[in-house]
Design an enzyme around this catalytic site. Structure first.
Site, short mmCIF file in Angstrom:
data_model
loop_
_atom_site.label_atom_id
_atom_site.label_comp_id
_atom_site.label_asym_id
_atom_site.label_seq_id
_atom_site.Cartn_x
_atom_site.Cartn_y
_atom_site.Cartn_z
N LYS A 99 0.88 -1.18 0.00
CA LYS A 99 0.00 0.00 0.00
C LYS A 99 0.91 1.23 0.00
O LYS A 99 1.64 1.47 0.97
CB LYS A 99 -0.91 0.00 1.24
CG LYS A 99 -1.72 1.27 1.34
CD LYS A 99 -2.59 1.31 2.58
CE LYS A 99 -2.95 2.74 2.90
NZ LYS A 99 -3.77 2.91 4.08
N GLY A 160 -7.96 8.99 10.09
CA GLY A 160 -8.21 9.10 11.52
C GLY A 160 -9.23 10.16 11.89
O GLY A 160 -9.52 10.35 13.07
N ALA A 186 -9.59 5.20 4.60
CA ALA A 186 -9.31 6.33 5.51
C ALA A 186 -10.51 7.25 5.72
O ALA A 186 -11.25 7.56 4.79
CB ALA A 186 -8.12 7.16 5.05
N GLY A 187 -10.66 7.66 6.96
CA GLY A 187 -11.70 8.63 7.30
C GLY A 187 -13.06 8.04 7.63
O GLY A 187 -13.98 8.74 8.02
N ASN A 208 -9.22 1.64 9.98
CA ASN A 208 -8.43 1.32 11.16
C ASN A 208 -9.04 2.00 12.39
O ASN A 208 -9.58 1.35 13.28
CB ASN A 208 -6.97 1.77 10.93
CG ASN A 208 -6.05 1.34 12.04
OD1 ASN A 208 -6.48 1.00 13.14
ND2 ASN A 208 -4.77 1.36 11.77
N THR A 209 -8.97 3.34 12.43
CA THR A 209 -9.31 4.08 13.64
C THR A 209 -10.74 3.80 14.13
O THR A 209 -10.97 3.71 15.34
CB THR A 209 -9.15 5.60 13.39
OG1 THR A 209 -7.86 5.81 12.81
CG2 THR A 209 -9.26 6.39 14.67
C1 LIG Z 1 -2.95 1.96 7.17
C2 LIG Z 1 -4.00 2.51 7.93
O1 LIG Z 1 -4.52 1.85 8.75
C3 LIG Z 1 -4.38 3.91 7.65
O2 LIG Z 1 -3.35 4.49 6.93
C4 LIG Z 1 -5.63 3.92 6.89
O3 LIG Z 1 -5.57 4.89 5.92
C5 LIG Z 1 -6.84 3.95 7.73
O4 LIG Z 1 -7.35 5.20 8.04
P1 LIG Z 1 -8.42 5.36 9.23
O5 LIG Z 1 -7.65 5.16 10.48
O6 LIG Z 1 -8.97 6.73 9.07
O7 LIG Z 1 -9.45 4.30 9.05
#
Ligand SMILES: CC(=O)[C@@H](O)[C@H](O)COP(=O)(O)O
Length: 257
Positions: A99, A160, A186-187, A208-209
């Protein structure tokens, strides 16, 4: 009917990709990963002690043979750094998929579009299966595909931030034109954001977050699994068009006067 996610030579049943390394507790991470039923796990190569495989690390509570690992170049701010990190991942035998993240700004963590394209070209030429994290620009998404990206991963909103999908229209443009899988990355803040991404026609969601930072990460991971499945089914089933005015739900024909 089998409805799998195909990335390069690989095929997956799950359309949810999960980030690791941000969980407070490694047992909770393991449980969340299990309940998510994710098959692809991403992690920052720079956070792994790749030169000492025996040192404790955040992946050790997982049975890594059960997953496809997607190392990422998080922390790279230049093409050179990104390429160096990717080569390090490959030399460590981590995986042939990468990635690509080339960040353009430390406050927003938005990707550097020119650097992302350049790094993608170099790594594709070197034989990597490249999944670039990109902003939600349809033209850039097209150029990344032309450069040989195996998937494109437009952000829903800043990493995040949990803001969800800021520009569904751009995502739609990217999805309509894409010849490779589109993974919204992301987001994402809530399962409904993931469901919306899938309803728009995305092939997968990476997050992730929203899971690692939830009050109950394992329960949230399960909620995301279901949301991604529901969104995918809703997309395949074909939603009704939006109309300005009402249409009676009970047909008028056959009504007894
Ligand atoms: C690799 C990873 O886990 C982050 O770079 C990803 O882009 C997730 O973003 P969020 O934490 O906003 O979901």
């Amino acid at each position: 009917m089998s409805d799998t996610l195909k990335i390069g030579p690989y095929e997956f049943k799950s359309r949810l990709l999960l980030g690791t390394g941000k969980f407070e507790d490694m047992q909770v991470q393991a449980r969340a990963v299990e309940l998510s039923e994710a098959e692809i796990l991403t992690f920052a190569i720079r956070r792994l002690p790749v030169d000492n495989p025996d040192a404790p690390n955040f992946l050790e509570s997982l049975d890594l043979k059960s997953f496809k690992l997607l190392p990422n170049t998080a922390g790279a701010y230049t093409v050179e750094e990104c390429v160096r990190i990717a080569r390090l991942a490959r030399a460590s035998g981590l995986c042939d998929m990468i990635k690509v993240e080339v960040i353009g700004d430390p406050r927003t963590l938005l990707p550097d579009p020119i650097g992302t394209l350049e790094a993608t070209k170099i790594l594709v030429d070197e034989g990597f299966i490249v999944l670039p994290y990109t902003n939600d620009d349809p033209i850039l998404a097209r150029k990344l595909q032309e450069a040989g990206a195996a998937a494109v991963m437009p952000g829903a909103s800043p990493i995040g931030s949990g803001q969800g999908i800021i520009n569904p229209n751009n995502l739609r443009f990217i999805i309509e034109e894409a010849k490779v899988p589109v993974i919204v990355d992301a987001g994402i803040g809530a399962p409904s954001d993931a469901a919306l991404a899938m309803e728009l026609g995305a092939d997968g969601v990476l997050l992730n977050t929203a899971v690692s930072g939830a009050k109950d990460p394992a329960l949230m991971a399960q909620a995301f699994k279901l949301a991604v499945q529901a969104g995918r089914q809703g997309y395949l089933a074909g939603r009704i068009p939006k109309k300005r005015y009402a249409t009676a739900s009970s047909p008028a024909e056959g009504i007894i006067e």
